[in-house]
Design a protein around this motif. Structure first.
Motif, PDB file in Angstrom:
ATOM      1  N   ASN A 103       0.828  -1.170   0.133  1.00 45.10           N
ATOM      2  CA  ASN A 103      -0.563  -0.586  -0.250  1.00 45.10           C
ATOM      3  C   ASN A 103       0.855   1.371  -0.071  1.00 45.10           C
ATOM      4  O   ASN A 103       0.316   2.040   0.246  1.00 45.10           O
ATOM      5  CB  ASN A 103      -0.996  -0.492   1.182  1.00 45.10           C
ATOM      6  CG  ASN A 103      -0.127  -0.353   2.466  1.00 45.10           C
ATOM      7  OD1 ASN A 103       0.791  -0.894   2.734  1.00 45.10           O
ATOM      8  ND2 ASN A 103      -0.630   0.149   3.589  1.00 45.10           N
ATOM      9  N   TYR A 104       1.859   1.090  -0.274  1.00 42.55           N
ATOM     10  CA  TYR A 104       3.221   2.376  -0.452  1.00 42.55           C
ATOM     11  C   TYR A 104       2.384   3.408  -1.384  1.00 42.55           C
ATOM     12  O   TYR A 104       2.653   5.213  -0.783  1.00 42.55           O
ATOM     13  CB  TYR A 104       4.210   2.044  -1.285  1.00 42.55           C
ATOM     14  CG  TYR A 104       4.341   1.864  -2.526  1.00 42.55           C
ATOM     15  CD1 TYR A 104       4.004   0.868  -3.042  1.00 42.55           C
ATOM     16  CD2 TYR A 104       5.533   3.285  -3.217  1.00 42.55           C
ATOM     17  CE1 TYR A 104       4.667   1.458  -4.438  1.00 42.55           C
ATOM     18  CE2 TYR A 104       6.150   3.222  -4.126  1.00 42.55           C
ATOM     19  CZ  TYR A 104       5.520   1.949  -5.719  1.00 42.55           C
ATOM     20  OH  TYR A 104       5.240   1.877  -6.788  1.00 42.55           O
ATOM     21  N   LEU A 105       1.187   3.420  -2.018  1.00 36.98           N
ATOM     22  CA  LEU A 105       0.946   4.607  -3.316  1.00 36.98           C
ATOM     23  C   LEU A 105       0.344   4.948  -2.123  1.00 36.98           C
ATOM     24  O   LEU A 105       0.270   6.603  -1.869  1.00 36.98           O
ATOM     25  CB  LEU A 105       0.312   4.035  -4.530  1.00 36.98           C
ATOM     26  CG  LEU A 105       1.481   3.808  -5.156  1.00 36.98           C
ATOM     27  CD1 LEU A 105       0.722   2.854  -6.887  1.00 36.98           C
ATOM     28  CD2 LEU A 105       2.496   4.468  -5.557  1.00 36.98           C
ATOM     29  N   ASP A 106      -0.630   5.268  -1.613  1.00 39.74           N
ATOM     30  CA  ASP A 106      -1.695   5.354   0.000  1.00 39.74           C
ATOM     31  C   ASP A 106      -1.514   5.766   0.624  1.00 39.74           C
ATOM     32  O   ASP A 106      -1.423   7.001   1.185  1.00 39.74           O
ATOM     33  CB  ASP A 106      -2.777   3.726   0.085  1.00 39.74           C
ATOM     34  CG  ASP A 106      -3.480   3.717  -0.680  1.00 39.74           C
ATOM     35  OD1 ASP A 106      -3.823   3.949  -1.676  1.00 39.74           O
ATOM     36  OD2 ASP A 106      -3.973   2.512  -0.748  1.00 39.74           O
ATOM     37  N   LEU A 107      -0.097   4.720   1.284  1.00 40.66           N
ATOM     38  CA  LEU A 107       0.755   5.780   2.085  1.00 40.66           C
ATOM     39  C   LEU A 107       1.475   7.245   1.931  1.00 40.66           C
ATOM     40  O   LEU A 107       1.799   8.222   2.676  1.00 40.66           O
ATOM     41  CB  LEU A 107       2.035   4.962   2.537  1.00 40.66           C
ATOM     42  CG  LEU A 107       1.265   3.204   3.619  1.00 40.66           C
ATOM     43  CD1 LEU A 107       2.327   2.898   3.340  1.00 40.66           C
ATOM     44  CD2 LEU A 107       1.039   3.955   4.786  1.00 40.66           C
ATOM     45  N   LYS A 108       2.092   7.222   0.677  1.00 38.04           N
ATOM     46  CA  LYS A 108       2.571   9.022   0.330  1.00 38.04           C
ATOM     47  C   LYS A 108       1.693   9.553  -0.089  1.00 38.04           C
ATOM     48  O   LYS A 108       1.896  10.011   0.035  1.00 38.04           O
ATOM     49  CB  LYS A 108       3.559   7.880  -1.600  1.00 38.04           C
ATOM     50  CG  LYS A 108       4.439   7.607  -1.303  1.00 38.04           C
ATOM     51  CD  LYS A 108       5.377   6.983  -2.685  1.00 38.04           C
ATOM     52  CE  LYS A 108       6.683   7.155  -2.781  1.00 38.04           C
ATOM     53  NZ  LYS A 108       7.152   7.629  -4.639  1.00 38.04           N
ATOM     54  N   LYS A 109       0.731   9.210  -0.072  1.00 38.30           N
ATOM     55  CA  LYS A 109      -0.582   9.654  -0.729  1.00 38.30           C
ATOM     56  C   LYS A 109      -0.857  10.710   1.215  1.00 38.30           C
ATOM     57  O   LYS A 109      -1.013  12.098   1.071  1.00 38.30           O
ATOM     58  CB  LYS A 109      -2.521  10.226  -1.147  1.00 38.30           C
ATOM     59  CG  LYS A 109      -2.298   9.407  -2.558  1.00 38.30           C
ATOM     60  CD  LYS A 109      -3.503   9.354  -2.544  1.00 38.30           C
ATOM     61  CE  LYS A 109      -3.556   8.128  -4.027  1.00 38.30           C
ATOM     62  NZ  LYS A 109      -4.188   7.814  -4.102  1.00 38.30           N
ATOM     63  N   TYR A 110      -0.591   9.909   2.242  1.00 38.64           N
ATOM     64  CA  TYR A 110      -1.008   9.915   3.493  1.00 38.64           C
ATOM     65  C   TYR A 110       0.091  11.232   3.636  1.00 38.64           C
ATOM     66  O   TYR A 110      -0.127  11.710   4.526  1.00 38.64           O
ATOM     67  CB  TYR A 110      -1.092   8.688   4.323  1.00 38.64           C
ATOM     68  CG  TYR A 110      -1.242   9.102   5.578  1.00 38.64           C
ATOM     69  CD1 TYR A 110      -1.939   9.386   6.498  1.00 38.64           C
ATOM     70  CD2 TYR A 110       0.050   8.628   6.275  1.00 38.64           C
ATOM     71  CE1 TYR A 110      -1.853   9.238   8.011  1.00 38.64           C
ATOM     72  CE2 TYR A 110       0.573   8.332   7.466  1.00 38.64           C
ATOM     73  CZ  TYR A 110      -0.837   9.631   8.278  1.00 38.64           C
ATOM     74  OH  TYR A 110      -0.316  10.239   9.967  1.00 38.64           O
ATOM     75  N   LEU A 111       1.253  11.097   3.163  1.00 31.44           N
ATOM     76  CA  LEU A 111       2.519  11.458   3.905  1.00 31.44           C
ATOM     77  C   LEU A 111       2.356  12.957   3.055  1.00 31.44           C
ATOM     78  O   LEU A 111       3.467  14.606   3.665  1.00 31.44           O
ATOM     79  CB  LEU A 111       3.703  10.811   3.297  1.00 31.44           C
ATOM     80  CG  LEU A 111       4.396  10.063   3.791  1.00 31.44           C
ATOM     81  CD1 LEU A 111       5.493   9.175   3.274  1.00 31.44           C
ATOM     82  CD2 LEU A 111       4.388  10.430   4.973  1.00 31.44           C
ATOM     83  N   GLY A 112       1.479  13.953   2.102  1.00 34.38           N
ATOM     84  CA  GLY A 112       1.286  14.556   1.806  1.00 34.38           C
ATOM     85  C   GLY A 112       2.151  14.762   0.304  1.00 34.38           C
ATOM     86  O   GLY A 112       2.409  13.861  -0.258  1.00 34.38           O
TER      87      GLY A 112
END
Ligand code: M6R
Length: 589
Positions: A103-112
């Motif tokens: 889920n690293y793409l979602d996590l990148k979104k979460y990071l801004g």
């Protein structure tokens, strides 16, 4: 894939470099380490092998906390930028990772809208740690662990901490203590430093200090983990070199150890209440391990009256193969860490089946996942191309099937003893096969420039063809395919011409006339044919192998094919032990 190591000890940097050398078989496209110097973490990383990292590290001062990584690329190209470790933007955390953060793409979104220094999934973990840090490193690690999906063994070091942290799910991670405290993705490697080790369970965070380790579920609740003394021995590769050739020449000795080891460990030994109830048997593995299952399933059907279904592990996981309480599944894996194979165990156990590991690595993820384990006793295998492990897998699987057959009354005690005696002739047969090495070297010169090779055989010779073909393609990069000999005329014969070579294996007298016809049909189309048999065939270059019972012939007849692959790859100047794009232990699905 990828190897990770962490150390809290004197000379942590040099010990990490030594460990990375031992872990290089897990991936070898780039490498790096982080040296924790109290209030600052220094990163040293490069594209290429550990030798390149060692050169780069010459100016780096020692420290007593370090983590290191050797990479097999999954996300992002092979380059220094994508090499591990990764620092958090504030420099507080450094991480190394083996596995895939799904889920690293979602996590990148979460990071801004952060700018990342690499194209990897792994770097997000360092950024998340920074974001989730509120004064307590362990709590930040636990919060991040809960956010991750996928398979991961992550080692973390933080400034001003004489501790290491790890997050583990579905990728191997061992914690150990000796002169210092360590973590590693490989039990054999860590046992070089640690005399007390624990295999970290899935879904666990570990906090490691020189005084001990604490383990937590991702929700922060404590987990009890057992420490034990790891096996020491010949298992650690001290040097580089042509391991493949050395490992082929070890086969005669290892065949004896595999047979003795099987009986010393108690043989088949199924639980009494279940032994008679198994109606469906599977052999499950990948690559060479799958081929060994394919081979012995042909033998079991042909000579022992037992029906076994061989299945490629990654197919088994998603393929809806029937499993219930009457299923006996043998999981074959040299490393015991192959992700596809370990995932397949979960399916069998969840459906009530009995999972039986056939492996070369005691205390591996596979042995922990299975109900019972038998060791194939091949000793450490370091060349990416598996050789001696295959021969030992054949011995062990054959013995297992003999025991199943005897238990079911499918063979008599007299035949059982006969096969065991025949097995004792194998080391000699292999030694004689090895004597053809010079001739094989000459044949390698003849085939090295062909555009493709086909390996053919019937019944139990077909799996040998599959293994010979796999060996050749993975280390020489020549296109090759295996075919059941009778199947050629249904398509592949269209490809036969003077640019192609065919290796025909024939160890079953009853079918040798069929082989003779196939050889003539191929030769008539201008392709060069090499025959691997105890008899000579017209229109072919013969590689004579000693005669053994056809049920056991594959154990010896594969040896000239292993050597042929080796000699061909050598004559093409390939990096035989570390072929491009591959790794020894495939720990991602
Ligand atoms: O460690 P395992 O036996 O589970 O490995 C399975 C395959 O990855 C392995 O056999 C691979 O195919 C080898 N490189 C073949 O030489």
């Amino acid at each position: 894939m990828c190897g990770i190591f962490g150390a809290i000890c004197q000379g942590a940097v040099s010990n990490t470099l030594k460990a990375l050398k031992l872990l290089e078989y897990r991936g070898y496209d780039s490498a790096g380490f982080a040296a924790n110097r109290g209030d600052v973490i220094e990163i040293c990383k490069t594209e290429g092998r550990i030798a390149a990292l060692e050169r780069l590290a010459q100016g780096v001062a020692e420290t007593d906390v370090a983590i290191g990584h050797t990479r097999w690329a999954t996300h992002g190209a092979v380059c220094a930028q994508n090499a591990h470790p990764f620092l958090s933007p504030d420099g507080r955390f450094a991480i190394v990772h083996n596995g895939i953060i799904e889920n690293y793409l979602d996590l990148k979104k979460y990071l801004g809208k952060k700018v990342f220094s690499s194209q990897t999934d792994s770097e997000t973990v360092a950024y998340l740690l920074e974001k989730e840090y509120r004064g307590d490193v362990l709590q930040a690690v636990l919060r991040v662990a809960q956010m991750l999906q996928g398979s991961f063994a992550i080692a973390i070091t933080a400034v001003n901490e004489r501790k290491l942290y790890a997050i583990k799910n579905k990728s191997p991670l061992v914690v150990g203590f000796g002169e210092g405290a360590y973590l590693c993705s490989d039990i054999r490697c860590i046992s070089r430093w640690a005399n007390s080790v624990a295999v970290t369970p899935d879904g666990t965070v570990a906090e490691i200090s020189p005084d001990g380790a604490r383990f937590f579920r991702f929700d922060g609740s404590p987990v009890a983990v057992n420490f034990f003394t790891p096996e020491q021995g010949e298992n650690v590769a001290e040097t580089s070199g042509d391991f493949m050739l050395k490992e082929i020449y070890e086969i005669p000795r290892k065949l004896v150890l595999a047979k003795n080891g099987y009986f010393d460990s108690g043989g088949l030994n199924l639980p009494e209440r279940r032994a008679g109830s198994f109606r469906k048997i599977y052999f499950i593995g990948c690559g060479t391990a799958y081929n060994s299952g394919l081979q012995v399933s042909a033998v079991a059907r042909q000579w022992f009256g037992i029906d076994v279904t061989p299945v490629i592990a990654s197919e088994f996981v998603y393929g809806n193969y029937p499993v219930d309480g009457h299923t006996l599944a043998f999981f074959i894996s040299q490393s015991g860490e192959t992700a596809d194979t370990v995932r397949a165990v979960e399916r069998v156990r969840a459906a009530g089946g009995y999972a039986y590991a056939v492996t070369n690595t005691a205390s591996s993820s596979l042995t922990f996942a299975c109900d019972r384990t038998v060791n194939i006793c091949a000793g450490g295998e370091y060349a990416v191309a598996s050789t001696k492990a295959y021969n030992c897998q054949l011995v062990t699987l054959t013995l297992l099937m003999l025991d199943v057959a005897l238990g079911r009354g499918a063979i008599s005690r007299q035949s059982y003893r006969y096969f065991l005696r025949e097995m004792d002739s194998l080391p000699q047969a292999v030694m004689r096969a090895l004597k053809s090495d010079d001739e094989i070297t000459r044949l390698a010169e003849k085939i090295k420039d062909v555009s493709a090779l086909f390996y053919i055989g019937r019944i139990a010779d077909y799996p040998t063809a599959c293994e010979g073909s796999l060996k050749l393609k993975e280390i020489s990069y020549i296109h090759s395919e295996a075919y059941p000999a009778g199947e050629l005329k249904h398509g592949a014969l269209a490809l036969m011409d003077s640019d192609v070579a065919v290796v025909a294996i024939s160890t079953f007298d009853a079918l040798s006339d069929k082989t003779a016809s196939s050889v003539n049909e191929i030769a008539a189309r201008g392709a060069m044919v090499i025959t691997v048999s105890d008899r000579v065939f017209e229109n072919s270059l013969p590689l004579i192998i000693p005669k053994v019972h056809p049920a056991l012939a594959g154990i010896a007849s594969v040896v000239p094919l292993q050597l042929l692959a080796y000699r061909t790859a050598k004559s093409l100047g390939r990096d035989v032990d570390k072929p491009r794009n591959l790794a020894k232990s495939v720990t991602v699905e």
